[in-house]
Design an enzyme around this catalytic site. Structure first.
Site, PDB file in Angstrom:
ATOM      1  N   ALA A   1     -37.562   7.807 -18.803  1.00  0.00           N
ATOM      2  CA  ALA A   1     -36.996   8.781 -17.867  1.00  0.00           C
ATOM      3  C   ALA A   1     -36.345   9.887 -18.680  1.00  0.00           C
ATOM      4  O   ALA A   1     -35.623   9.603 -19.629  1.00  0.00           O
ATOM      5  CB  ALA A   1     -35.967   8.102 -16.967  1.00  0.00           C
ATOM      6  N   THR A   2     -36.605  11.127 -18.302  1.00  0.00           N
ATOM      7  CA  THR A   2     -36.127  12.220 -19.159  1.00  0.00           C
ATOM      8  C   THR A   2     -34.823  12.831 -18.635  1.00  0.00           C
ATOM      9  O   THR A   2     -33.807  12.153 -18.683  1.00  0.00           O
ATOM     10  CB  THR A   2     -37.225  13.268 -19.364  1.00  0.00           C
ATOM     11  OG1 THR A   2     -37.750  13.646 -18.089  1.00  0.00           O
ATOM     12  CG2 THR A   2     -38.359  12.676 -20.179  1.00  0.00           C
ATOM     13  N   THR A   3     -34.832  14.044 -18.114  1.00  0.00           N
ATOM     14  CA  THR A   3     -33.573  14.796 -18.025  1.00  0.00           C
ATOM     15  C   THR A   3     -32.796  14.593 -16.720  1.00  0.00           C
ATOM     16  O   THR A   3     -33.355  14.709 -15.626  1.00  0.00           O
ATOM     17  CB  THR A   3     -33.885  16.294 -18.203  1.00  0.00           C
ATOM     18  OG1 THR A   3     -34.605  16.463 -19.425  1.00  0.00           O
ATOM     19  CG2 THR A   3     -32.598  17.092 -18.251  1.00  0.00           C
TER      20      THR A   3
ATOM     21  N   LYS B   1     -34.296   9.177 -10.378  1.00  0.00           N
ATOM     22  CA  LYS B   1     -33.395   8.945 -11.513  1.00  0.00           C
ATOM     23  C   LYS B   1     -31.909   9.065 -11.140  1.00  0.00           C
ATOM     24  O   LYS B   1     -31.049   8.836 -11.984  1.00  0.00           O
ATOM     25  CB  LYS B   1     -33.693   9.940 -12.635  1.00  0.00           C
ATOM     26  CG  LYS B   1     -35.136   9.904 -13.120  1.00  0.00           C
ATOM     27  CD  LYS B   1     -35.408  10.964 -14.153  1.00  0.00           C
ATOM     28  CE  LYS B   1     -36.876  10.981 -14.512  1.00  0.00           C
ATOM     29  NZ  LYS B   1     -37.202  12.080 -15.445  1.00  0.00           N
TER      30      LYS B   1
ATOM     31  N   ALA C   1     -41.193  17.136 -21.894  1.00  0.00           N
ATOM     32  CA  ALA C   1     -41.051  15.877 -21.163  1.00  0.00           C
ATOM     33  C   ALA C   1     -40.302  16.039 -19.850  1.00  0.00           C
ATOM     34  O   ALA C   1     -40.233  15.107 -19.046  1.00  0.00           O
ATOM     35  CB  ALA C   1     -40.332  14.844 -22.032  1.00  0.00           C
TER      36      ALA C   1
END
Length: 263
Positions: free
Chosen positions: A46-48, A79, A221
């Site tokens: 999971a990115t930002t 997220k 990403a």
């Protein structure tokens, strides 16, 4: 581990922590720490995610993309999660472990509230989350890192508060904004130059979405709003009245406006 508290008549009260109850009953889940190079595994990252304070509360925002190396693993990943009625947690890092950490955190807070009859303080919730991150340290040494964000509304101060963490469970309260994940540097850079502590709810949402778009412009990403597919960021707003998850219908016009102005 917290010891059971003694009550009248020799009765003991179970510990407030849900995990401690499982440990006391011999039911705590266990797993072996991985040996070898975890980077060779195909795992979704999971990115930002980011969090921004505004005059009356706080916004927490997450992009929807998860990656496996240079590939897109998921386009609609969630997220940002409520942790209770007045706080939220966002995840970045190894997706599977991060989601399990959020579920355990939610269960721990619910267990505490039912047992104690009151909600844990905002700072106490942040400390508890830090402890959960620290318990992941053996996994982090294998490259399976989870780094959350936490925020909520503090009725004692009448304002939103936000906390960032490091990989070893260090907990840091931020004044105005924070971010985690591969696009965190770009998001913080945008927020540093556009944050205004007096901005209202509408402007706060706009700045939060624009900072995510700015991160997506520089970090491969991180996904920005995907208007063609109808995929928009997860957004939670928390103020004195509680937590609200904003719908796509609310986020869409703000996101589309952000795409027009952030280059």
């Amino acid at each position: 581990m917290t010891q059971p508290r003694a009550l009248a008549g020799g009765v003991t009260e179970p510990p407030a922590g849900f995990a401690e109850v499982l440990l006391a009953a011999g039911l705590a889940p266990t797993w072996d720490v991985l040996l070898g190079d975890a980077s060779k595994l195909s795992l979704a990252d999971a990115t930002t995610v980011l969090v921004v304070r505004y005059a009356d509360g706080v916004y927490m925002v997450g992009d929807r993309q998860a990656t496996e190396g240079y590939s897109v693993a998921h386009r609609r990943m969630k997220k940002v999660f409520p942790s209770d009625d007045f706080s939220a947690v966002a995840i970045s890092g190894t997706a599977g472990l991060a989601i399990e950490l959020v579920r355990l955190f939610q269960t721990e807070l619910e267990h505490y509230e039912k047992l104690e009859g009151t909600r844990l303080s905002l700072e106490g919730r942040a400390n508890f989350l830090a402890r959960l991150v620290r318990q992941q340290l053996p996994m982090a040494f294998q490259g399976l890192v989870v780094v959350p964000l936490f925020c909520g509304f503090d009725h004692t101060t009448g304002s939103g508060r936000l906390f960032t963490f490091d990989v070893v469970g260090g907990r840091y309260e931020e004044d105005d904004f924070g971010a985690s994940g591969s696009g965190a540097k770009e998001a913080r850079s945008y927020l540093r130059s556009h944050f205004d502590p007096t901005m209202g709810a509408e402007e706060g949402l706009s700045v939060a979405i624009k900072s995510l778009v700015a991160a997506a412009e520089q970090d491969v990403a991180t996904s920005g709003p995907d208007v063609r597919r109808g995929i928009y960021p997860n957004v939670i707003r928390i103020d004195v009245d509680g937590l609200v998850e904003l719908s796509d219908e609310v986020i869409a016009p703000v996101a589309e406006a952000a795409l027009e102005v952030v280059r």
